[in-house]
Design a protein around this motif. Structure first.
Motif, PDB file in Angstrom:
ATOM      1  N   SER A 170      39.001  42.844  29.632  1.00 38.83           N
ATOM      2  CA  SER A 170      37.610  42.443  29.408  1.00 38.83           C
ATOM      3  C   SER A 170      37.177  41.440  30.458  1.00 38.83           C
ATOM      4  O   SER A 170      38.000  40.778  31.094  1.00 38.83           O
ATOM      5  N   THR A 185      35.749  46.188  29.488  1.00 37.14           N
ATOM      6  CA  THR A 185      34.960  45.812  28.312  1.00 37.14           C
ATOM      7  C   THR A 185      34.103  44.613  28.683  1.00 37.14           C
ATOM      8  O   THR A 185      34.612  43.619  29.214  1.00 37.14           O
ATOM      9  N   HIS A 241      34.376  40.750  24.889  1.00 34.58           N
ATOM     10  CA  HIS A 241      35.476  40.612  23.931  1.00 34.58           C
ATOM     11  C   HIS A 241      35.454  39.157  23.435  1.00 34.58           C
ATOM     12  O   HIS A 241      36.391  38.398  23.629  1.00 34.58           O
TER      13      HIS A 241
END
Ligand code: GBH
Length: 464
Positions: A85, A124, A127
């Motif tokens: 992330s 991502t 997170h």
């Protein structure tokens, strides 16, 4: 020859994605380097009593300074994919305005190392590390945060879109909303049922706005996704009160995200169940259609199922009022160091449900794994037989779901490294690579060797 290799009884499809997963705050450290400013997790972890042992992510696994070593580890394991992330406050410190070059450069370097190693980067965007300034301005219960997220998504797509093809908007919005604003076990530690429901809605909106922004900025071949921690909830019995308890948890745990994102609507029963908390007037016209921006796959993080029965459970609870009607029954059988039950059937059940409810949506297991108290033998070998057994059982469940027609494209093991396990600090170890936090020395556990073997064979033996 693979076909005569009878020890690999459970073979996975060609092209199946074998990965490991991490998250920025849990591994990077370097909390005040390169222009990074505090996120809600820096603030929370520095608040006495919030994280066990007073642990923080200030140093974590020092991944910020060990990218080369950590990518080399993954190359040794033979993973095809790596899910990481991006720390929002590292690239856009106040959550507004221009990006910080050093922050972008860090992720460019990570991605370039991965590509050099032949590993597909899976990024991502969120997170859980919201820039603290955005929390001070109202955080996720505040609508504006969704628009800030979309802007940040655009910055990252511009910076990395030429080399990252697979994107996830949010990791586990349920945790952000309900652990962050409902029972306060996660940052920012607020305890309000109304705030948690507002947060859930604005996370859905952020996802939709972010997905649309990514789509506009990335090549057509890019993959845009969302990761949910769907609750594999079973009713304690067939009694209508128990079935209703499970329905309530399914509504506020699962369908609160699935329905907006895949169908552009709110679950009617959820609106009814939460009527004493809110009339949902914070949902503006068009929001649900925005949340339903088309995505290419659904990420699923699975650890354990739960069993709901009629009753009441403790408050403050993350369930936005459902706890007044629901008590959770412990599952019998073995448990991990988190005290979570080991139940691979729950993963199979979840995948079959999604096969039926979202027939055209490819599924990816974006997290699965277990914490155990590993031990080193006299030669320095890290033994973790329970983790190997857990992973075997869950991969076998994925294999069974594939055979039953679930469209599962990949599996990301949580986690590559021992790391900062949120409210549990460094006390719980999920890694397949052991980290000695005093020296930052990395040692492969037996589970890492086992996983490398599974990847090399493209499958696993019948028994662990
Ligand atoms: C994931 O969260 C995270 O994405 C990851 O960062 C973390 O390290 C990893 O798992 C291990 O914890 O709240 O009553 O429903 C998983 C969080 C844990 C949330 C189990 C739901 C069930 C109890 N989930 N939890 S309840």
């Amino acid at each position: 020859d693979a076909r005569t290799d009878t020890t690999t009884a459970l073979r996975f499809p060609e092209g199946f994605r074998w990965g490991t997963a991490t998250a920025a705050y849990q591994i990077e450290g370097a909390a005040a380097e390169g222009g990074r400013t505090p996120s809600i997790w820096d603030t929370f972890s520095r608040t006495p009593g919030k994280v066990r042992n007073g642990d923080t992510g200030d140093i974590a696994a020092d991944h910020y300074h060990r990218v080369d070593e950590d990518v080399a580890l993954m190359r040794r394991l033979g993973v095809t994919d790596y899910r990481f992330s991006i720390a929002w406050p590292r690239v856009q410190p106040t959550g507004r305005g221009p990006a910080v070059r050093q922050g972008l450069d860090f992720y460019r370097r990570l991605v370039d190392r991965l590509l050099d190693a032949g590993i597909r980067p899976v990024a991502t965007l969120y997170h859980w590390d919201l820039p603290q300034e955005l929390e001070d301005a109202g955080g996720w219960p505040h609508r504006e945060t969704a628009y800030r997220f979309a802007e940040y998504a655009g910055i990252m797509a511009d910076a990395l879109g030429d080399r990252v093809a697979t994107w996830t908007t949010l990791n586990e919005p349920w945790c952000s909303a309900f652990l962050g604003y409902g029972n306060g076990v996660h940052a920012p530690g607020r305890t309000s049922a109304l705030a948690s429901l507002r947060a859930a809605h604005h996370l859905n909106l952020a996802h939709g706005l972010g997905a649309r922004t990514l789509r506009g900025a990335l090549p057509g071949s890019a993959e845009v996704s969302l990761t949910l921690n769907l609750h594999a909830v079973r009713a304690f019995s067939e009694a209508p009160e128990d079935v209703d308890a499970a329905r309530r948890i399914d509504a506020v745990g699962n369908r609160i995200f699935l329905d907006p994102v895949f169908h552009g609507r709110l679950p009617e029963d959820l609106v009814r169940d939460t009527a004493s908390v809110t009339d949902w007037s914070f949902v503006a016209d068009g929001d649900l259609a925005t949340a339903a921006a088309p995505i290419d796959s659904l990420g699923i993080n699975y650890y354990a199922p739960s069993v709901a029965a009629a009753g009441t459970s403790e408050s403050p609870s993350p369930w936005a009022g459902a706890e007044r009607h629901v008590r959770f029954e412990p599952l019998p059988g073995p448990r991990t160091a988190m005290d979570w039950p080991v139940d691979a059937d729950g993963l199979h059940e979840l995948l079959i449900r999604l096969r039926d409810e979202l027939p055209n949506t490819p599924l990816v297991i974006t997290e699965n794994g277990a914490a155990y108290d590993d031990y080193a033998d006299p030669s320095g070998h890290v033994k973790d037989p329970e983790r190997v057994a857990y992973l075997h059982a869950h991969l076998a469940a994925v294999h069974r779901a594939l055979a039953d027609g679930a469209d599962v494209r990949g599996y990301f093991l949580w986690s590559l490294l021992d790391n900062f396990e949120w409210a549990y600090g460094y006390g719980k170890r999920f890694g397949i690579v052991h980290v000695d936090f005093a020296t930052q020395r990395r040692t492969l556990k037996d589970s890492a060797r086992w996983y490398a073997d599974v990847i090399a064979r493209g499958g696993l033996p019948e028994e662990a």
